[in-house]
Every structure is written in C-alpha cells, then in structure tokens.
Design a protein around this motif. Structure first.
Motif, PDB file in Angstrom:
ATOM      1  N   THR A   1       0.833  -1.199   0.000  1.00  0.00           N
ATOM      2  CA  THR A   1       0.000   0.000   0.000  1.00  0.00           C
ATOM      3  C   THR A   1       0.867   1.247   0.000  1.00  0.00           C
ATOM      4  O   THR A   1       2.085   1.179   0.170  1.00  0.00           O
TER       5      THR A   1
ATOM      6  N   PRO B   1       0.202   5.434   1.465  1.00  0.00           N
ATOM      7  CA  PRO B   1      -0.798   6.281   2.118  1.00  0.00           C
ATOM      8  C   PRO B   1      -1.508   7.187   1.105  1.00  0.00           C
ATOM      9  O   PRO B   1      -0.886   7.674   0.164  1.00  0.00           O
TER      10      PRO B   1
ATOM     11  N   GLY C   1      -5.259   2.878  16.773  1.00  0.00           N
ATOM     12  CA  GLY C   1      -6.354   1.904  16.832  1.00  0.00           C
ATOM     13  C   GLY C   1      -6.186   0.884  17.953  1.00  0.00           C
ATOM     14  O   GLY C   1      -7.172   0.332  18.446  1.00  0.00           O
ATOM     15  N   THR C   2      -4.950   0.613  18.335  1.00  0.00           N
ATOM     16  CA  THR C   2      -4.714  -0.342  19.427  1.00  0.00           C
ATOM     17  C   THR C   2      -5.215   0.239  20.742  1.00  0.00           C
ATOM     18  O   THR C   2      -5.893  -0.440  21.528  1.00  0.00           O
TER      19      THR C   2
ATOM     20  N   ASP D   1     -13.606  -4.838  16.317  1.00  0.00           N
ATOM     21  CA  ASP D   1     -12.364  -4.305  15.787  1.00  0.00           C
ATOM     22  C   ASP D   1     -12.654  -3.977  14.318  1.00  0.00           C
ATOM     23  O   ASP D   1     -12.653  -4.855  13.451  1.00  0.00           O
TER      24      ASP D   1
ATOM     25  N   HIS E   1     -10.235  -1.982   9.775  1.00  0.00           N
ATOM     26  CA  HIS E   1     -10.162  -1.927   8.302  1.00  0.00           C
ATOM     27  C   HIS E   1     -11.407  -1.310   7.676  1.00  0.00           C
ATOM     28  O   HIS E   1     -11.469  -1.210   6.453  1.00  0.00           O
TER      29      HIS E   1
ATOM     30  N   SER F   1      -8.934   2.181  13.107  1.00  0.00           N
ATOM     31  CA  SER F   1      -7.565   2.686  13.022  1.00  0.00           C
ATOM     32  C   SER F   1      -7.474   3.724  11.907  1.00  0.00           C
ATOM     33  O   SER F   1      -8.057   3.524  10.840  1.00  0.00           O
TER      34      SER F   1
ATOM     35  N   HIS G   1      -4.352   4.579  10.900  1.00  0.00           N
ATOM     36  CA  HIS G   1      -2.918   4.456  10.618  1.00  0.00           C
ATOM     37  C   HIS G   1      -2.623   4.815   9.163  1.00  0.00           C
ATOM     38  O   HIS G   1      -3.503   4.720   8.291  1.00  0.00           O
TER      39      HIS G   1
ATOM     40  N   LYS H   1      -4.000   2.770   6.386  1.00  0.00           N
ATOM     41  CA  LYS H   1      -5.448   2.539   6.305  1.00  0.00           C
ATOM     42  C   LYS H   1      -6.083   3.436   5.242  1.00  0.00           C
ATOM     43  O   LYS H   1      -5.503   4.444   4.809  1.00  0.00           O
TER      44      LYS H   1
ATOM     45  N   ARG I   1       1.764  -8.781   0.849  1.00  0.00           N
ATOM     46  CA  ARG I   1       2.000  -9.147   2.256  1.00  0.00           C
ATOM     47  C   ARG I   1       1.147 -10.338   2.634  1.00  0.00           C
ATOM     48  O   ARG I   1       0.021 -10.490   2.146  1.00  0.00           O
TER      49      ARG I   1
ATOM     50  N   TYR J   1      -0.859 -10.899   4.992  1.00  0.00           N
ATOM     51  CA  TYR J   1      -1.839 -10.519   6.032  1.00  0.00           C
ATOM     52  C   TYR J   1      -2.936 -11.561   6.001  1.00  0.00           C
ATOM     53  O   TYR J   1      -3.604 -11.693   4.967  1.00  0.00           O
TER      54      TYR J   1
HETATM   55  N1  T4K Z   1      -6.795  -4.226  14.443  1.00  0.00           N
HETATM   56  C1  T4K Z   1      -6.510  -4.637  13.195  1.00  0.00           C
HETATM   57  C2  T4K Z   1      -7.393  -5.678  12.577  1.00  0.00           C
HETATM   58  C3  T4K Z   1      -5.443  -4.081  12.489  1.00  0.00           C
HETATM   59  O1  T4K Z   1      -5.160  -4.509  11.243  1.00  0.00           O
HETATM   60  C4  T4K Z   1      -4.654  -3.080  13.117  1.00  0.00           C
HETATM   61  C5  T4K Z   1      -3.529  -2.495  12.419  1.00  0.00           C
HETATM   62  C6  T4K Z   1      -5.009  -2.661  14.418  1.00  0.00           C
HETATM   63  C7  T4K Z   1      -6.088  -3.267  15.052  1.00  0.00           C
HETATM   64  C8  T4K Z   1      -4.242  -1.620  15.166  1.00  0.00           C
HETATM   65  O2  T4K Z   1      -4.359  -0.320  14.603  1.00  0.00           O
HETATM   66  P1  T4K Z   1      -3.134   0.746  14.850  1.00  0.00           P
HETATM   67  O3  T4K Z   1      -2.767   0.684  16.311  1.00  0.00           O
HETATM   68  O4  T4K Z   1      -2.006   0.356  13.947  1.00  0.00           O
HETATM   69  O5  T4K Z   1      -3.759   2.063  14.487  1.00  0.00           O
HETATM   70  C9  T4K Z   1       0.514  -2.414   9.350  1.00  0.00           C
HETATM   71  C10 T4K Z   1       0.082  -1.296  10.261  1.00  0.00           C
HETATM   72  O6  T4K Z   1       1.142  -0.832  11.089  1.00  0.00           O
HETATM   73  C11 T4K Z   1      -1.070  -1.627  11.140  1.00  0.00           C
HETATM   74  O7  T4K Z   1      -1.713  -0.404  11.438  1.00  0.00           O
HETATM   75  C12 T4K Z   1      -2.080  -2.544  10.467  1.00  0.00           C
HETATM   76  N2  T4K Z   1      -3.153  -2.961  11.315  1.00  0.00           N
HETATM   77  C13 T4K Z   1      -1.379  -3.755   9.909  1.00  0.00           C
HETATM   78  C14 T4K Z   1      -2.341  -4.690   9.190  1.00  0.00           C
HETATM   79  O8  T4K Z   1      -0.431  -3.337   8.954  1.00  0.00           O
HETATM   80  P2  T4K Z   1       2.854  -3.470   8.887  1.00  0.00           P
HETATM   81  O9  T4K Z   1       3.943  -3.794   9.829  1.00  0.00           O
HETATM   82  O10 T4K Z   1       2.435  -4.459   7.906  1.00  0.00           O
HETATM   83  O11 T4K Z   1       3.132  -2.079   8.140  1.00  0.00           O
HETATM   84  P3  T4K Z   1       4.390  -1.647   7.269  1.00  0.00           P
HETATM   85  O12 T4K Z   1       5.095  -0.548   7.993  1.00  0.00           O
HETATM   86  O13 T4K Z   1       5.172  -2.810   6.843  1.00  0.00           O
HETATM   87  O14 T4K Z   1       3.649  -0.986   6.033  1.00  0.00           O
HETATM   88  C15 T4K Z   1       3.125  -1.732   4.943  1.00  0.00           C
HETATM   89  C16 T4K Z   1       3.500  -1.009   3.666  1.00  0.00           C
HETATM   90  O15 T4K Z   1       2.875   0.260   3.628  1.00  0.00           O
HETATM   91  C17 T4K Z   1       4.986  -0.732   3.525  1.00  0.00           C
HETATM   92  O16 T4K Z   1       5.586  -1.798   2.865  1.00  0.00           O
HETATM   93  C18 T4K Z   1       5.040   0.548   2.726  1.00  0.00           C
HETATM   94  C19 T4K Z   1       3.737   1.235   3.029  1.00  0.00           C
HETATM   95  N3  T4K Z   1       3.896   2.359   3.960  1.00  0.00           N
HETATM   96  C20 T4K Z   1       3.862   2.130   5.311  1.00  0.00           C
HETATM   97  C21 T4K Z   1       4.013   3.187   6.184  1.00  0.00           C
HETATM   98  C22 T4K Z   1       3.981   2.964   7.676  1.00  0.00           C
HETATM   99  C23 T4K Z   1       4.102   3.617   3.438  1.00  0.00           C
HETATM  100  O17 T4K Z   1       4.143   3.776   2.207  1.00  0.00           O
HETATM  101  N4  T4K Z   1       4.227   4.667   4.300  1.00  0.00           N
HETATM  102  C24 T4K Z   1       4.205   4.501   5.649  1.00  0.00           C
HETATM  103  O18 T4K Z   1       4.341   5.486   6.412  1.00  0.00           O
HETATM  104  O19 T4K Z   1       1.618  -3.067   9.840  1.00  0.00           O
END
Ligand code: T4K
Length: 368
Positions: free
Chosen positions: A9, A11, A61-62, A156, A159, A180, A182, A185, A308, A310
């Motif tokens: 993804t 943002p 979101g956590t 929850d 998404h 969330s 984030h 999202k 990913r 997921y």
């Molecule tokens: N409940 C559920 C069902 C959830 O899926 C989540 C979060 C939560 C609760 C908790 O919400 P929060 O506390 O996070 O608000 C990501 C997110 O960190 C997480 O929010 C999300 N779910 C989860 C499914 O995915 P990662 O570790 O896979 O993210 P990351 O950093 O590897 O990012 C994925 C891709 O997005 C990167 O390869 C590139 C792109 N990206 C990412 C970021 C952070 C960007 O282009 N810019 C960015 O700033 O966890």
C-alpha cells in the motif's frame, strides 16, 4: 523490474497545500493538543460522514481497543479471531483479559457465530470480532448471541472505515466499535484511531480515559492514560477526509481490475462480500496452496513487488498466543497459510496490475 519497488500500500494523502492552512491555524493559535479545535472538528465531521452519534479520536487503533475494554469494565475471557493483526489479541491481553480464539467462516474469513457460541464459558465476558479486510461480520447473529448470553461486543473495525452493515454504519454496531487511522489505512491521520458508541456514559468514560482521567472540569475523577490525538494529526485527517470518496472509488476500480485479470487463475479465490458493504482497502487473494502463495511471493519479489501475508501466521501459532484457549481453528490456519494481500492503492497504475496478475496466474498454473 519496476522502476521503484511496489509495496502492498501507499498512504492516501491530500495535496500538501490543503494541509498547510490547517497547520497555519495551529501556528497562529499555539494550540497543539488537548481537545483542540481541529480535533473537535474532525470528530464532528467523521460523525456526520458516517452517520454515527459520537466519534472519540485517539492516538491509534490499538489504544482504541484497549480503552473500549476498560470502558466496559471487562475482566475475563474475550472471544476473538486468530485471523487478524496482532493488535486485536494484544489489546485483550494488555487489559489483563484472556483472548479465546474461535474459528472463521471459510468464505468471509470473519468469526463464525456458531464457533463463537461453542467457545462461550462461564468466564466469557465479551466478544471482539474483526471486520476483516472491511467485510462486515454477521453482526445480527453476533449481537443476538451476545444479548442472549449477556456478553459485551467490541468490534475491531480497524479496516472498515465508511462501510455499511445492514443499512447503517458498521461503526454503529456493538457496545463499542474501534477503528484505526494508521498511515496504511483507507483514511489516515498518520497515526490515529477512534472509538464509536451510542451510549453517552461510555462516550464520557472513553474521553476521560484518553486524557489521564480528567473530566470536563479538569478534575481527576477517574483512572486514565494518555491516548490523545494531536492537532497536527487531526489536521491531516481533515485534509484527507475531503478526498475519501475519490480514494474509495479509485480503489474499487482497481480491485475490479484485479478481479477481471485474475478470473482465469487456477484455484485462486477472492473474499466473499457484498459489493455495497466493502471499502476496497485491501486486495486479498486466496491461493490454491501455501506452496503457490510462497512461489508468488518469490516471483513478485524478484520484480520488486511486495505483497503481504496478512494475516500469517494465525495468531494461535505465534509465541505470544500459543497457549491461549481455543477450539478447532483449522479454517483459520488454512486461510492464513495461503492468503496474500496484493498491492492496492489509489495511484497504482493498471499496467502494473496486469503485470502482477500475469505473474500470479503463471504461478497458479505451474503449481496446479
Ligand atoms: N486491528 C486490526 C485488525 C489491524 O489490522 C490493526 C492495524 C489494528 C487493530 C491496530 O491499529 P493501529 O494501532 O495500527 O492504528 C501495518 C500497520 O502498522 C497496522 O496499522 C495494520 N493494522 C497492519 C495490518 O499493517 P505493517 O507492519 O504491515 O506495516 P508496514 O510498515 O510494513 O507498512 C506496509 C506497507 O505500507 C509498507 O511496505 C510501505 C507502506 N507504507 C507504510 C508506512 C507505515 C508507506 O508507504 N508509508 C508509511 O508510512 O503493519
């Protein structure tokens, strides 16, 4: 090889010049946090947009899930799904409750109400279903089961921004729904999240908990923590909110492009959902086997493309939750082993999607 790597993804961000006037307001007023005017405006606009009574914006979101458990005063077992992100179960454990895993439906990949009913014990106090990849759970069945057995429901909905379930916002279901905001999202405030409830008493508790326990008169009349959203995060939310409809429409087009391009891929399946009850924030595909899923990961990685897994592994397969109580989780284990979320974001070019789908279909063919 793509010119730049393609991640799962990117943002969705409003043009910078729509963000900076909000920053100017912060610079002029000096109000950066603590229930400031931009936070209040974001809460009002999100409530109006979703058609919900109240929105309580939070740091992420956590924290939204943790505050919801606290606000409902839950102590005991909470039934949830193992096919989710770690935050669902960690919020339960960090609030000194026990996550109990029940199995999911093989088509929607959401908690199966029949399995929830089987998991209820005399220690069960609540249910925390996840609207996985934004497809709403069977909210009617879950809520009638909860009412019958005297259990609280916290959804929850991390998404599921802008999704309707049975004619109302998905956030309007349950005792409390949590989402969330984030960066990854559909709608983002960089880091952020929110709770939604129709109950004024719960709403007041959530607001107090996010601000150390201060009430409106700033008296410390309850327990609390720091779960506030800052004015800068709220500003980004206000700027991004104006583009949400366009972002969803574009993602829907791209999702359908994937569906058409993958129609002939042997053994590949999509999530089951109602097209009017989905926000197209993820592009999950179920490969015919784990072997094929891993082959797709390798073939795409060689081209700089990064889907990913997921949500792999299912949470009961991780060290933190290996000992959590559970029933038979064979469907969740199977789905988790062969799921992949493909790249999907508003400005992903369709010729890249065609390329990705060609490679995926090739892996399905050679592994069938
Ligand atoms: N409940 C559920 C069902 C959830 O899926 C989540 C979060 C939560 C609760 C908790 O919400 P929060 O506390 O996070 O608000 C990501 C997110 O960190 C997480 O929010 C999300 N779910 C989860 C499914 O995915 P990662 O570790 O896979 O993210 P990351 O950093 O590897 O990012 C994925 C891709 O997005 C990167 O390869 C590139 C792109 N990206 C990412 C970021 C952070 C960007 O282009 N810019 C960015 O700033 O966890």
């Amino acid at each position: 090889m793509a010119d730049r790597p393609i991640f799962v993804t990117q943002p969705s961000l409003a043009p910078l010049d729509e963000f900076t006037p909000y920053l100017r307001q912060i610079w002029d007023s000096g109000v950066m946090t603590h229930n400031g005017p931009l936070l209040q405006r974001l809460e009002a606009e999100v409530s109006r947009r979703l058609g919900v009574k109240q929105t309580v914006c939070l740091g992420n979101g956590t924290l939204a899930l943790q505050l919801a458990i606290r606000a409902l005063d839950l102590h005991g077992q909470i039934i949830t799904t193992p096919f989710t992100y770690a935050a669902t179960a960690s919020s339960i454990a960090w609030e000194y409750c026990t996550p109990v895993f029940a199995d999911i439906d093989p088509d929607t990949w959401n908690l199966d109400p029949v399995r929830i009913a089987e998991a209820i014990t005399d220690q069960t106090v609540g249910i925390m279903p996840v609207h996985v990849f934004s497809a709403p759970c069977d909210v009617a069945a879950i809520e009638s089961l909860a009412a019958e057995r005297g259990l609280k429901v916290i959804y929850d909905a991390a998404h599921a921004m802008c999704v309707q379930a049975s004619g109302r916002s998905v956030m309007d279901w349950g005792d409390i729904s949590c989402t969330s905001f984030h960066a990854t999202k559909l709608f983002n405030t960089c880091e952020g999240g929110a709770c939604f409830t129709r109950d004024d008493r719960l709403d007041a508790r959530l607001r107090q908990f996010r601000f150390f326990g201060h009430d409106q008169a700033k008296e410390l009349s309850d327990d609390g923590t720091n779960a506030k959203m800052t004015e800068i995060h709220a500003a980004l939310g206000l700027a991004n909110l104006g583009h949400l409809d366009a972002v969803i429409a574009r993602r829907r087009e791209l999702y359908r492009h994937y569906q058409r391009s993958l129609a002939g891929a042997a053994g590949l399946r999509f999530q089951a959902f109602h097209p009017d009850e989905y926000n197209y924030s993820y592009m999950p595909v179920l490969l015919p086997s784990e072997k094929t899923a891993l082959a797709v990961v390798d073939v795409l990685a060689a081209q700089g493309i990064h889907p990913r897994r997921y949500f792999h592994p299912a949470l009961h397969k991780t060290p933190a939750y290996a000992k959590a109580p559970r029933g038979d989780l064979s469907i969740a284990e199977d789905i988790a082993s062969r799921i992949l979320c493909m790249p999907l974001y508003h400005n992903l070019p369709t010729d890249q999607i065609d390329r990705i789908c060609g490679l995926v279909a090739g892996c399905c063919r050679s592994n069938s």
